[in-house]
Design a protein around this motif. Structure first.
Motif, PDB file in Angstrom:
ATOM      1  N   HIS A   5      42.007  36.450  39.473  1.00  0.00           N
ATOM      2  CA  HIS A   5      43.262  35.738  39.241  1.00  0.00           C
ATOM      3  C   HIS A   5      44.095  36.598  38.292  1.00  0.00           C
ATOM      4  N   VAL A   6      45.243  37.029  38.753  1.00  0.00           N
ATOM      5  CA  VAL A   6      46.091  37.900  37.951  1.00  0.00           C
ATOM      6  C   VAL A   6      47.392  37.169  37.655  1.00  0.00           C
ATOM      7  N   TYR A   7      47.715  37.060  36.376  1.00  0.00           N
ATOM      8  CA  TYR A   7      48.949  36.419  35.927  1.00  0.00           C
ATOM      9  C   TYR A   7      49.847  37.538  35.399  1.00  0.00           C
ATOM     10  N   VAL A   8      50.823  37.911  36.191  1.00  0.00           N
ATOM     11  CA  VAL A   8      51.679  39.051  35.873  1.00  0.00           C
ATOM     12  C   VAL A   8      52.965  38.536  35.244  1.00  0.00           C
ATOM     13  N   THR A 120      33.099  39.654  39.278  1.00  0.00           N
ATOM     14  CA  THR A 120      32.907  38.284  38.785  1.00  0.00           C
ATOM     15  C   THR A 120      34.266  37.600  38.744  1.00  0.00           C
ATOM     16  N   GLU A 121      34.258  36.299  38.702  1.00  0.00           N
ATOM     17  CA  GLU A 121      35.503  35.525  38.614  1.00  0.00           C
ATOM     18  C   GLU A 121      36.237  35.924  37.332  1.00  0.00           C
ATOM     19  N   THR A 122      37.487  36.359  37.466  1.00  0.00           N
ATOM     20  CA  THR A 122      38.248  36.767  36.286  1.00  0.00           C
ATOM     21  C   THR A 122      39.647  36.171  36.315  1.00  0.00           C
ATOM     22  N   HIS A 123      40.182  35.982  35.129  1.00  0.00           N
ATOM     23  CA  HIS A 123      41.556  35.513  34.927  1.00  0.00           C
ATOM     24  C   HIS A 123      42.188  36.480  33.927  1.00  0.00           C
TER      25      HIS A 123
END
Length: 195
Positions: A5-8, A120-123
């Motif tokens: 999950h990338v919050y740009v 792995t699940e990442t934010h």
């Protein structure tokens, strides 16, 4: 592989010298408060001062979360079209082949590092600049390279992209300014009527 999950986000509003203004600091605080409800693992930022400062402010709302530099997030022109649209001629005037090649290398490194699934699940939060945001959105949509032109984003506007193994990227949000009051929205754009 798990979902990345990338919050740009584009840095907060800055002055001509690249330092955050009071509005930019407040925008960054409000974005940090919005992101505090998510399971953020790390905040990455460009090496440029306006992004560094924005990331530090955002990080204050995310206690215990690392705030780190990523050279791939630096402000750059990711692609120079072979045939430049008439409306963009002034923008690219004097831009030489060496500069275009250097920008393309940074764009490739940006995609290689952040636009892929993770083990792995990442934010992750990426605090960067308008052009890298546009390049990541263009890539997620599998649009032609020249389509990054005109994908503008506001200061601290939120764009969310998910990357999963075996699937095309998912663009969840683009240029979302819901965390900002009306007087702090639409900074970083030229003059125009805004919704």
């Amino acid at each position: 592989m798990a979902t990345r999950h990338v919050y740009v986000v584009r840095h907060g509003a800055a002055d001509p010298f690249g330092e955050l203004t009071g509005a930019g600091q407040r925008q960054s605080e409000l974005l940090g408060q919005r992101l505090a409800g998510l399971p953020i693992d790390v905040v990455w930022h460009s090496p440029l001062a306006r992004a560094v400062r924005s990331a530090q402010i955002i990080g204050r709302s995310l206690p215990g979360i690392a705030v780190r530099e990523a050279a791939e997030l630096v402000d750059h022109v990711p692609h120079v079209p072979e045939e430049i649209p008439a409306g963009w001629a002034g923008f690219f005037d004097g831009y030489d082949a060496a500069e275009a090649a250097a920008g393309a290398r940074v764009a490739e490194a940006l995609i290689a590092r952040f636009a892929r699934p993770s083990e792995t699940e990442t934010h992750e939060v990426l605090v960067t600049h308008a052009y890298p945001v546009a390049w990541l959105v263009r890539h997620a949509l599998d649009a032609p390279p020249a389509r990054w032109l005109g994908l503008d984003c506001g200061n601290t506007a939120l764009t969310a992209i998910e990357y999963r193994e075996g699937a095309a990227p998912t663009l969840l949000l683009y240029n979302d300014m819901g965390h900002l009051p009306p007087d702090l929205r639409w900074t970083g754009f030229g003059p125009a009527v805004r919704p």
